[in-house]
Design a protein around this motif. Sequence first.
Motif, PDB file in Angstrom:
ATOM      1  N   THR A  89       0.870  -1.186   0.000  1.00 19.59           N
ATOM      2  CA  THR A  89       0.000   0.000   0.000  1.00 19.59           C
ATOM      3  C   THR A  89       0.907   1.237   0.000  1.00 19.59           C
ATOM      4  N   PRO A  90       1.200   1.780  -1.185  1.00 18.27           N
ATOM      5  CA  PRO A  90       2.144   2.900  -1.287  1.00 18.27           C
ATOM      6  C   PRO A  90       1.721   4.148  -0.519  1.00 18.27           C
ATOM      7  N   PHE A  91       0.407   4.419  -0.473  1.00 20.72           N
ATOM      8  CA  PHE A  91      -0.055   5.615   0.224  1.00 20.72           C
ATOM      9  C   PHE A  91      -1.515   5.447   0.607  1.00 20.72           C
ATOM     10  N   SER A  92      -2.005   6.386   1.394  1.00 19.62           N
ATOM     11  CA  SER A  92      -3.403   6.384   1.833  1.00 19.62           C
ATOM     12  C   SER A  92      -4.044   7.718   1.470  1.00 19.62           C
ATOM     13  N   ILE A  93      -5.350   7.703   1.329  1.00 15.82           N
ATOM     14  CA  ILE A  93      -6.075   8.944   1.057  1.00 15.82           C
ATOM     15  C   ILE A  93      -7.134   9.155   2.138  1.00 15.82           C
ATOM     16  N   PRO A  94      -7.367  10.416   2.540  1.00 13.60           N
ATOM     17  CA  PRO A  94      -8.387  10.691   3.563  1.00 13.60           C
ATOM     18  C   PRO A  94      -9.778  10.780   2.942  1.00 13.60           C
ATOM     19  N   VAL A  95     -10.744  10.170   3.597  1.00 12.52           N
ATOM     20  CA  VAL A  95     -12.139  10.252   3.164  1.00 12.52           C
ATOM     21  C   VAL A  95     -12.951  10.812   4.328  1.00 12.52           C
ATOM     22  N   PRO A  96     -13.457  12.028   4.208  1.00 12.23           N
ATOM     23  CA  PRO A  96     -14.172  12.632   5.341  1.00 12.23           C
ATOM     24  C   PRO A  96     -15.541  11.996   5.580  1.00 12.23           C
ATOM     25  N   PHE A  97     -15.874  11.820   6.846  1.00 10.70           N
ATOM     26  CA  PHE A  97     -17.198  11.385   7.312  1.00 10.70           C
ATOM     27  C   PHE A  97     -17.574   9.965   6.883  1.00 10.70           C
ATOM     28  N   LEU A  98     -16.622   9.194   6.413  1.00  5.01           N
ATOM     29  CA  LEU A  98     -16.947   7.836   5.978  1.00  5.01           C
ATOM     30  C   LEU A  98     -17.399   6.982   7.153  1.00  5.01           C
ATOM     31  N   SER A  99     -16.712   7.101   8.285  1.00  5.88           N
ATOM     32  CA  SER A  99     -17.077   6.306   9.459  1.00  5.88           C
ATOM     33  C   SER A  99     -18.448   6.710   9.995  1.00  5.88           C
ATOM     34  N   TRP A 100     -18.835   7.973   9.808  1.00  2.07           N
ATOM     35  CA  TRP A 100     -20.154   8.422  10.256  1.00  2.07           C
ATOM     36  C   TRP A 100     -21.250   7.773   9.392  1.00  2.07           C
ATOM     37  N   ILE A 101     -21.005   7.709   8.087  1.00  2.00           N
ATOM     38  CA  ILE A 101     -21.996   7.142   7.174  1.00  2.00           C
ATOM     39  C   ILE A 101     -22.113   5.634   7.368  1.00  2.00           C
ATOM     40  N   SER A 102     -20.992   4.991   7.688  1.00  2.00           N
ATOM     41  CA  SER A 102     -20.998   3.532   7.801  1.00  2.00           C
ATOM     42  C   SER A 102     -21.855   3.031   8.952  1.00  2.00           C
ATOM     43  N   GLU A 103     -22.237   3.921   9.856  1.00  2.00           N
ATOM     44  CA  GLU A 103     -23.105   3.518  10.958  1.00  2.00           C
ATOM     45  C   GLU A 103     -24.572   3.417  10.543  1.00  2.00           C
ATOM     46  N   GLY A 104     -24.844   3.715   9.279  1.00  2.00           N
ATOM     47  CA  GLY A 104     -26.212   3.620   8.798  1.00  2.00           C
ATOM     48  C   GLY A 104     -26.965   4.930   8.887  1.00  2.00           C
ATOM     49  N   ARG A 105     -26.366   5.905   9.498  1.00  2.00           N
ATOM     50  CA  ARG A 105     -26.949   7.234   9.572  1.00  2.00           C
ATOM     51  C   ARG A 105     -25.791   8.215   9.701  1.00  2.00           C
ATOM     52  N   PHE A 106     -26.024   9.447   9.331  1.00  2.00           N
ATOM     53  CA  PHE A 106     -24.954  10.438   9.390  1.00  2.00           C
ATOM     54  C   PHE A 106     -24.812  10.903  10.836  1.00  2.00           C
ATOM     55  N   SER A 107     -23.956  10.182  11.578  1.00  2.00           N
ATOM     56  CA  SER A 107     -23.804  10.470  13.007  1.00  2.00           C
ATOM     57  C   SER A 107     -22.349  10.331  13.415  1.00  2.00           C
ATOM     58  N   PRO A 108     -21.845  11.242  14.238  1.00  2.00           N
ATOM     59  CA  PRO A 108     -20.453  11.143  14.703  1.00  2.00           C
ATOM     60  C   PRO A 108     -20.271  10.136  15.829  1.00  2.00           C
ATOM     61  N   TYR A 109     -21.334   9.408  16.201  1.00  5.32           N
ATOM     62  CA  TYR A 109     -21.239   8.465  17.306  1.00  5.32           C
ATOM     63  C   TYR A 109     -21.625   7.064  16.845  1.00  5.32           C
ATOM     64  N   ALA A 110     -20.926   6.079  17.399  1.00  2.25           N
ATOM     65  CA  ALA A 110     -21.276   4.676  17.213  1.00  2.25           C
ATOM     66  C   ALA A 110     -21.902   4.186  18.505  1.00  2.25           C
ATOM     67  N   VAL A 111     -23.022   3.483  18.382  1.00  7.41           N
ATOM     68  CA  VAL A 111     -23.739   2.989  19.551  1.00  7.41           C
ATOM     69  C   VAL A 111     -23.569   1.476  19.628  1.00  7.41           C
ATOM     70  N   HIS A 112     -23.051   1.013  20.789  1.00  9.00           N
ATOM     71  CA  HIS A 112     -22.867  -0.430  20.967  1.00  9.00           C
ATOM     72  C   HIS A 112     -24.227  -1.108  20.985  1.00  9.00           C
ATOM     73  N   PRO A 113     -24.417  -2.197  20.211  1.00  2.24           N
ATOM     74  CA  PRO A 113     -25.747  -2.809  20.087  1.00  2.24           C
ATOM     75  C   PRO A 113     -26.275  -3.427  21.377  1.00  2.24           C
ATOM     76  N   PHE A 114     -25.377  -3.775  22.325  1.00  2.00           N
ATOM     77  CA  PHE A 114     -25.826  -4.446  23.548  1.00  2.00           C
ATOM     78  C   PHE A 114     -25.811  -3.516  24.754  1.00  2.00           C
ATOM     79  N   THR A 115     -24.737  -2.758  24.905  1.00  2.00           N
ATOM     80  CA  THR A 115     -24.614  -1.906  26.094  1.00  2.00           C
ATOM     81  C   THR A 115     -25.201  -0.510  25.878  1.00  2.00           C
TER      82      THR A 115
END
Length: 334
Positions: free
Chosen positions: A132-158
């Motif tokens: 992997t020669p280099f990496s690129i930044p992708v903004p807000f990808l982790s927020w979208i991956s939660e299924g909604r545009f949110s800066p927080y991840a909610v644990h499904p059990f706790t």
Amino acid sequence: MNGRFLLADNLENLIRRTALFGILGIGAGFVIITGGIDLSIGSVVALAGCMLPWLLAVHHWPASAVVPLLLGIALCIGLAHGLLITKLRLQPFVVTLCGLLLYRGTARGIAGDQTQGFGVGFESLRYLAVGTPFSIPVPFLSWISEGRFSPYAVHPFTGVRTRLDPITWIDIPMPFLLFLAIAVAASIFLNRTIYGRYLMALGRNEQAARYSGVDTDRMTILAYVLCSVLSCFGGMLFALEVNSAQPVDFGNFYELYAIAAAVLGGFSLRGGEGAVMGVVLGTALMQVLRNAINMLGVPTQIEFAVIGAVILSGVIADELVRRYAAARRKVVGA
């Protein structure tokens, strides 16, 4: 959308697989554009993928000799295909189907049906497939991956909330850069050189191209040589990625993925039409479909059904477009 699809690891794997299969797709595209077909792609992948570790790890040949040797063997394979098709006037389907069996059997005979591996060495060579020669930044990808545009991840059990980073770094795999280089070179060849125009003309009407002074036999041979060489190169990358190759099933049905990507990308099975960018998009779509099958929990047994449906859809679309274009020309001519 399944939240796992947008995870960095999944996207990186998707990019790598798209690049590896895209190299095969470009090779298939060269043959399809002439109106031919190559069913031996998967077996050439197996032959190259098994011979590479066999020569490097078992017989201790230097990489500087093995890689050119395998590419030379692939060149001879493509040359043989082209000569049989142009000089003996054999059907491409028959020639490459025989090649499919011949090269698979040769790989199994050379390896003795045993898995061939690289061991822990050859890191510099494996970098071509796993680096992997280099990496690129992708903004807000982790927020979208939660299924909604949110800066927080909610644990499904706790129910505990964890703040997510606004920037996700995606590693760009080395095979993707190699794929881009091959795609650019192939695009320039097809669209900016006289030989690319010859291939297009050959696919549209071989007899007319011959009467126009095009050496159709030579161009057909060139197409099959390019396909075999790219298949060999892709096979070496596939083997380096997984660090081993099993001759029985390594590269099985890869010709279907290559043909499906080319057809889905706009290459007409009648010949004379196609663009490299279409192969890029077609390969990406095929890999997204495969990834979606896994992500959605759909039985992987229907994977080949999806590929078959894609090829059939491409053929039907090609026929409908051809009929529509013919009808339009008739109306304009009247």
